[in-house]
Design a protein around this motif. Structure first.
Motif, PDB file in Angstrom:
ATOM      1  N   CYS A 168       0.724  -1.110  -0.009  1.00 37.23           N
ATOM      2  CA  CYS A 168       0.120   0.083  -0.040  1.00 37.23           C
ATOM      3  C   CYS A 168       0.804   1.239   0.132  1.00 37.23           C
ATOM      4  O   CYS A 168       1.681   1.432   0.821  1.00 37.23           O
ATOM      5  N   HIS A 169       0.504   2.012  -0.849  1.00 40.17           N
ATOM      6  CA  HIS A 169       1.335   3.378  -0.943  1.00 40.17           C
ATOM      7  C   HIS A 169       0.242   4.449  -1.532  1.00 40.17           C
ATOM      8  O   HIS A 169      -0.059   4.332  -2.777  1.00 40.17           O
ATOM      9  N   PRO A 170      -0.266   5.339  -0.799  1.00 38.94           N
ATOM     10  CA  PRO A 170      -1.777   6.227  -1.236  1.00 38.94           C
ATOM     11  C   PRO A 170      -1.232   6.947  -2.442  1.00 38.94           C
ATOM     12  O   PRO A 170      -2.088   7.307  -3.088  1.00 38.94           O
ATOM     13  N   GLU A 171      -0.158   7.369  -2.561  1.00 40.46           N
ATOM     14  CA  GLU A 171       0.301   8.299  -3.464  1.00 40.46           C
ATOM     15  C   GLU A 171       0.751   7.582  -4.890  1.00 40.46           C
ATOM     16  O   GLU A 171       1.012   8.221  -5.864  1.00 40.46           O
ATOM     17  N   THR A 360       0.423  24.258 -25.872  1.00 37.18           N
ATOM     18  CA  THR A 360       1.268  24.025 -24.481  1.00 37.18           C
ATOM     19  C   THR A 360       2.609  23.182 -24.535  1.00 37.18           C
ATOM     20  O   THR A 360       2.461  22.338 -25.505  1.00 37.18           O
ATOM     21  N   VAL A 361       3.583  23.638 -24.105  1.00 34.77           N
ATOM     22  CA  VAL A 361       5.018  22.549 -24.433  1.00 34.77           C
ATOM     23  C   VAL A 361       4.765  21.486 -23.306  1.00 34.77           C
ATOM     24  O   VAL A 361       4.326  21.631 -22.203  1.00 34.77           O
ATOM     25  N   ARG A 362       4.913  20.429 -24.099  1.00 34.41           N
ATOM     26  CA  ARG A 362       4.801  19.052 -23.108  1.00 34.41           C
ATOM     27  C   ARG A 362       6.173  18.613 -22.523  1.00 34.41           C
ATOM     28  O   ARG A 362       6.559  18.144 -21.622  1.00 34.41           O
ATOM     29  N   MET A 363       7.265  18.783 -23.385  1.00 35.12           N
ATOM     30  CA  MET A 363       8.587  18.244 -23.240  1.00 35.12           C
ATOM     31  C   MET A 363       9.639  19.301 -23.919  1.00 35.12           C
ATOM     32  O   MET A 363       9.452  19.577 -24.810  1.00 35.12           O
ATOM     33  N   LYS A 390       5.032  16.070 -15.078  1.00 31.12           N
ATOM     34  CA  LYS A 390       4.581  14.868 -14.675  1.00 31.12           C
ATOM     35  C   LYS A 390       3.818  15.552 -13.274  1.00 31.12           C
ATOM     36  O   LYS A 390       4.244  15.863 -12.183  1.00 31.12           O
ATOM     37  N   GLU A 391       2.241  15.426 -13.375  1.00 30.06           N
ATOM     38  CA  GLU A 391       1.662  15.805 -12.497  1.00 30.06           C
ATOM     39  C   GLU A 391       1.721  14.792 -11.277  1.00 30.06           C
ATOM     40  O   GLU A 391       1.649  13.537 -11.435  1.00 30.06           O
ATOM     41  N   SER A 392       1.577  15.286  -9.895  1.00 28.98           N
ATOM     42  CA  SER A 392       1.518  14.405  -8.853  1.00 28.98           C
ATOM     43  C   SER A 392       0.904  15.135  -7.710  1.00 28.98           C
ATOM     44  O   SER A 392       0.896  16.557  -7.720  1.00 28.98           O
ATOM     45  N   ASP A 393       0.370  14.324  -6.571  1.00 28.05           N
ATOM     46  CA  ASP A 393      -0.191  14.854  -5.378  1.00 28.05           C
ATOM     47  C   ASP A 393       0.906  15.495  -4.335  1.00 28.05           C
ATOM     48  O   ASP A 393       0.472  16.258  -3.920  1.00 28.05           O
ATOM     49  N   SER A 394       2.106  15.121  -4.876  1.00 28.39           N
ATOM     50  CA  SER A 394       3.186  15.779  -4.156  1.00 28.39           C
ATOM     51  C   SER A 394       3.864  16.864  -5.151  1.00 28.39           C
ATOM     52  O   SER A 394       4.208  16.496  -6.208  1.00 28.39           O
ATOM     53  N   LEU A 412      18.539  10.811 -20.976  1.00 25.47           N
ATOM     54  CA  LEU A 412      17.972  10.833 -19.468  1.00 25.47           C
ATOM     55  C   LEU A 412      16.637  11.625 -19.180  1.00 25.47           C
ATOM     56  O   LEU A 412      16.527  12.680 -19.703  1.00 25.47           O
ATOM     57  N   GLY A 413      15.828  10.598 -19.038  1.00 26.75           N
ATOM     58  CA  GLY A 413      14.289  11.386 -18.511  1.00 26.75           C
ATOM     59  C   GLY A 413      14.255  11.855 -17.162  1.00 26.75           C
ATOM     60  O   GLY A 413      14.640  11.379 -16.070  1.00 26.75           O
ATOM     61  N   VAL A 414      13.812  13.087 -16.912  1.00 28.94           N
ATOM     62  CA  VAL A 414      13.597  13.879 -15.667  1.00 28.94           C
ATOM     63  C   VAL A 414      12.115  14.462 -15.760  1.00 28.94           C
ATOM     64  O   VAL A 414      11.880  14.996 -16.658  1.00 28.94           O
ATOM     65  N   GLU A 415      11.047  13.818 -14.950  1.00 28.35           N
ATOM     66  CA  GLU A 415       9.882  14.249 -15.140  1.00 28.35           C
ATOM     67  C   GLU A 415       9.330  14.544 -13.370  1.00 28.35           C
ATOM     68  O   GLU A 415       9.786  13.942 -12.462  1.00 28.35           O
ATOM     69  N   SER A 416       8.865  15.703 -13.355  1.00 29.52           N
ATOM     70  CA  SER A 416       8.459  16.325 -12.127  1.00 29.52           C
ATOM     71  C   SER A 416       7.276  17.515 -12.101  1.00 29.52           C
ATOM     72  O   SER A 416       7.277  18.340 -13.151  1.00 29.52           O
ATOM     73  N   PRO A 417       6.497  17.542 -11.216  1.00 25.07           N
ATOM     74  CA  PRO A 417       5.742  18.779 -11.006  1.00 25.07           C
ATOM     75  C   PRO A 417       6.523  20.010 -11.112  1.00 25.07           C
ATOM     76  O   PRO A 417       5.965  20.931 -11.534  1.00 25.07           O
TER      77      PRO A 417
END
Length: 436
Positions: A168-171, A360-363, A390-394, A412-417
């Motif tokens: 279990c991990h809620p996010e 809108t710019v995607r990447m 990359k959308e995230s709850d955090s 190198l892939g870097v994904e983050s809100p």
């Protein structure tokens, strides 16, 4: 004051405490260590197998990309380990092994069959949920056994097999946390999923801390004299620092689950793993400024090699060993001129088309060349860094992975809100700036 709700206290469960000043207090001790027992006992909801049913029925797959191998877990079907290499003439050569296949065609075809296919009915009937040490925290998991994988030459051609451990991990979004070969050709795969969190016995929880209540006995002050003095001193110390910024306050949501994805401190930086990892308590504006100046670097990678990415500076690949120390390879270094030349021949930006017709710019993609010379090609290493929203709850989460489509030429892939907030500042060369 006496406790009125929650943990149970009884008048006869106490000890008498005496201070150095001979003050006496009667202290009530809690009888129950955790408030979750009643909820677990009364739980009559779906079994863990039923909670995971949507994952099996959707035929969904999770991926983990390491420096050489990619791991594919198609839930309820198979686990595959593979490496793709493009040969001359664009022919793709695939090296692959199946680490396990679901023995039953459909693990959910009959009532109760999911328990049978995963070998969990025994655990559930004994009310003993198996646990695994995840970064120092004993964490309950739901095991699914997969056998009949690719024959293993090191074990007289016996088929490879795996245990998939759902946690279990809620996010989480069904990420693969780890893949480990526990014995020759037998594997353990840990999957983080929010689906199990509806079952009280599989929820992650920290050890509870319950209060001890103390009452003064006749002839003793309400509070011990030394405690009064200590509280006054602490209050005086706090005065100049009253203004605590909201962003510096620990988030209860973040702390409750932080030990599943705990960043490991290395000097002043933090190593980040693939998954929902909190990278900073800095404000968005501070973080963006530090990231774009190259002073805040992202770290990632979970296999032998780890990666360090400093925007506008370099990409390093390194391995740390207690005995031999740190081995580091420069994968690429930043040169604005080289990147601009590269961007004239390659797409530095890719776009999303919104429903209203606007873009809108995607990447954005950035070129880092002039790395250490590669033994295989006798040319400097080079890497294309792909920065993606990359959308995230955090709000401060990051996912980092590296691919090597050609020898010593990397992606190198870097994904983050964090990146979501700056992508639309990208100019024609994909260069980013602090939003105005």
């Amino acid at each position: 004051s006496q406790p009125t709700t929650g943990v149970l206290y009884k008048e006869d469960n106490y000890i008498i405490m005496t201070t150095v000043d001979k003050e006496k207090y009667k202290c009530l001790l809690p009888l129950i260590a955790s408030g979750n027992e009643e909820e677990e006992k009364d739980y009559k909801g779906p079994t863990p197998g039923e909670l995971l049913e949507p994952l099996f029925k959707q035929s969904s797959c999770s991926y983990r990309i390491e420096s050489y191998w990619t791991y594919e877990v198609c839930h309820g079907k198979h686990i595959r380990q593979y490496h793709e290499e493009k040969e001359t003439g664009q022919k793709i050569n695939i090296q692959e092994y199946y680490l396990g296949n679901m023995i039953m065609k459909n693990p959910l075809s009959e009532p109760g069959s999911q328990e049978l296919s995963c070998g969990c009915d025994l655990f559930l009937s004994l009310s003993q949920i198996p646990t695994k040490n995840i970064e120092g925290q004993m964490t309950p998991y739901y095991p699914v056994e997969l056998g009949n994988g690719t024959p293993c030459s090191l074990r007289q051609n016996l088929p490879r097999s795996s245990t998939v451990m759902y946690i279990c991990h809620p996010e989480a979004k069904h990420e693969i946390l780890s893949v480990a070969e526990v014995t020759t050709c037998e594997y353990e795969v840990v999957i983080l999923t929010p689906l199990l969190c509806n079952h009280p016995k599989y929820r992650f929880r920290a050890s509870p801390v319950n209060d001890i209540f103390c009452q003064s006995l006749p002839g003793s002050p309400l509070k011990p004299h030394n405690l009064e003095q200590l509280e006054k001193q602490q209050e005086m110390l706090k005065m100049p620092f009253r203004r605590v910024k909201e962003e510096e306050m620990p988030s209860t949501k973040e702390e409750k689950f932080s030990s599943i994805h705990k960043p490991v401190a290395v000097g002043s930086h933090q190593l980040l793993t693939v998954g929902t990892t909190h990278i900073s308590k800095l404000t968005d504006e501070q973080l963006i400024k530090e990231f774009l100046s190259g002073s805040y670097c992202f770290h990632g990678g979970v296999g032998w090699w780890k990666y360090e990415f400093c925007y506008g500076k370099y990409v390093h690949q390194y391995h740390e060993d207690k005995e031999s120390g740190k081995t580091s390879v420069v994968v690429g270094t930043w040169s604005k001129e080289e990147h601009i030349e590269w961007s004239r021949k390659n797409a530095a930006r890719t776009f999303y088309l919104r429903e209203d017709g606007t873009q809108t710019v995607r990447m954005v993609s950035h070129f880092y060349g002039n790395g250490d010379v590669c033994d295989l090609t006798d040319k400097p290493r080079q890497v294309t860094v792909k920065l993606k929203c990359k959308e995230s709850d955090s709000p401060h989460a990051v996912t980092i992975y590296m691919l090597e489509p050609h020898s010593c030429q990397y992606i190198l892939g870097v994904e983050s809100p964090v990146i979501c907030k700056i992508l639309d500042t990208a100019d024609e060369y994909g260069l980013l700036s602090v939003p105005s």
